[in-house]
Design a protein around this motif. Structure first.
Motif, mmCIF file in Angstrom:
data_model
loop_
_atom_site.group_PDB
_atom_site.id
_atom_site.type_symbol
_atom_site.label_atom_id
_atom_site.label_comp_id
_atom_site.label_asym_id
_atom_site.label_seq_id
_atom_site.Cartn_x
_atom_site.Cartn_y
_atom_site.Cartn_z
ATOM 1 N N MET A 1 9.596 9.170 -7.562
ATOM 2 C CA MET A 1 9.692 10.392 -6.799
ATOM 3 C C MET A 1 10.253 10.075 -5.414
ATOM 4 S SD MET A 1 8.228 12.512 -4.213
ATOM 5 C CE MET A 1 6.732 11.727 -3.766
ATOM 6 N N LYS A 3 11.467 12.095 -1.719
ATOM 7 C CA LYS A 3 11.539 13.306 -0.921
ATOM 8 C C LYS A 3 12.674 13.097 0.065
ATOM 9 C CE LYS A 3 7.551 16.076 -0.427
ATOM 10 N NZ LYS A 3 6.290 16.340 0.177
ATOM 11 N N GLU A 13 12.770 17.429 -3.485
ATOM 12 C CA GLU A 13 11.925 16.453 -4.169
ATOM 13 C C GLU A 13 12.637 16.070 -5.459
ATOM 14 O OE1 GLU A 13 7.659 16.771 -6.136
ATOM 15 O OE2 GLU A 13 7.573 16.873 -3.943
ATOM 16 N N ILE A 15 12.808 13.757 -8.839
ATOM 17 C CA ILE A 15 12.008 12.967 -9.782
ATOM 18 C C ILE A 15 12.916 12.556 -10.934
ATOM 19 C CG2 ILE A 15 10.036 13.000 -11.357
ATOM 20 C CD1 ILE A 15 8.789 15.147 -9.543
ATOM 21 N N THR A 77 11.934 9.482 1.760
ATOM 22 C CA THR A 77 10.616 8.866 1.586
ATOM 23 C C THR A 77 10.293 8.818 0.097
ATOM 24 O OG1 THR A 77 9.492 10.990 1.877
ATOM 25 C CG2 THR A 77 9.722 9.628 3.833
ATOM 26 N N ASP A 78 9.464 7.842 -0.282
ATOM 27 C CA ASP A 78 9.045 7.750 -1.669
ATOM 28 C C ASP A 78 7.542 8.025 -1.770
ATOM 29 O OD1 ASP A 78 7.833 5.428 -0.762
ATOM 30 O OD2 ASP A 78 9.272 4.080 -1.721
ATOM 31 N N GLN A 79 6.979 7.877 -2.953
ATOM 32 C CA GLN A 79 5.562 8.203 -3.162
ATOM 33 C C GLN A 79 4.642 7.314 -2.334
ATOM 34 O OE1 GLN A 79 7.616 6.998 -5.547
ATOM 35 N NE2 GLN A 79 6.580 5.544 -6.891
ATOM 36 N N GLU A 82 4.563 8.725 1.192
ATOM 37 C CA GLU A 82 3.745 9.946 1.179
ATOM 38 C C GLU A 82 2.250 9.591 1.157
ATOM 39 O OE1 GLU A 82 4.803 13.201 1.461
ATOM 40 O OE2 GLU A 82 6.725 12.259 1.875
ATOM 41 N N LEU A 83 1.882 8.570 0.383
ATOM 42 C CA LEU A 83 0.485 8.139 0.318
ATOM 43 C C LEU A 83 0.025 7.599 1.668
ATOM 44 C CD1 LEU A 83 -2.074 7.663 -1.366
ATOM 45 C CD2 LEU A 83 -1.114 5.455 -2.027
#
Length: 166
Positions: A1, A3, A13, A15, A77-79, A82-83
């Motif tokens: 994923m 963004k 987004e 995917i 940005t990637d997952q 985001e985390l």
């Protein structure tokens, strides 16, 4: 994923799921062909586009792409990013520092900055003589000099505050 924020306004987004690309949850049929290291030919909805990577900053995860002579600024940005953002840990890379201390005992030979000056990370702050060697003390981060606590010919002890940053 991924963004992707385009020109600071539009958020997409992306995917990659089962060999199909989804953009904002919708399937997208796109044909992409790499022409050279920085140039791509794109077919999307029966239209042809030439996309050229103008600038890329890996550390900040930003790029500037030119598509058919229009420039677009992108933040990607990637997952994992985001985390880190959700956990409040996304600003750990920007070093927050309030002062700099003498790394060793010695004598201040020369101060290379002045109060109120903005100094980039790695910029020279002062020359410290220790064990008959001249050591250049550098800024550990982007800072603004609030006050200088030493002057040339001052003797400093290890961990003595030499600069305070704003």
């Amino acid at each position: 994923m991924l963004k992707i924020k385009v020109n600071g306004q539009f958020i997409f987004e992306v995917i990659d799921e089962n060999k199909q690309k989804l953009v904002n949850g919708l399937p997208v049929d796109i044909d992409l062909c790499q022409i050279n290291k920085h140039t791509f030919h794109v077919l999307y909805r029966n239209h042809s586009y030439v996309a050229e990577l103008i600038e890329f900053n890996k550390q900040e995860k930003t790029c500037i792409v030119k598509i058919n002579s229009n420039r677009y600024s992108m933040c990607i940005t990637d997952q994992f990013d985001e985390l880190l953002h959700q956990l409040g840990m996304d600003n750990l890379n920007s070093l927050k520092i309030s002062d700099i201390k003498a790394p060793m005992p010695g004598m201040v030979l020369k101060i290379l900055v002045s109060e109120g000056e903005e100094v980039k990370k790695g910029g020279n702050l002062l020359v410290l003589e220790a064990m008959k060697m001249e050591n250049i003390i550098k800024s550990p981060a982007d800072v603004i000099i609030k006050s200088i606590k030493v002057k040339p010919s001052d003797k400093v002890e290890k961990n003595q505050v030499m600069f305070v940053f704003a």
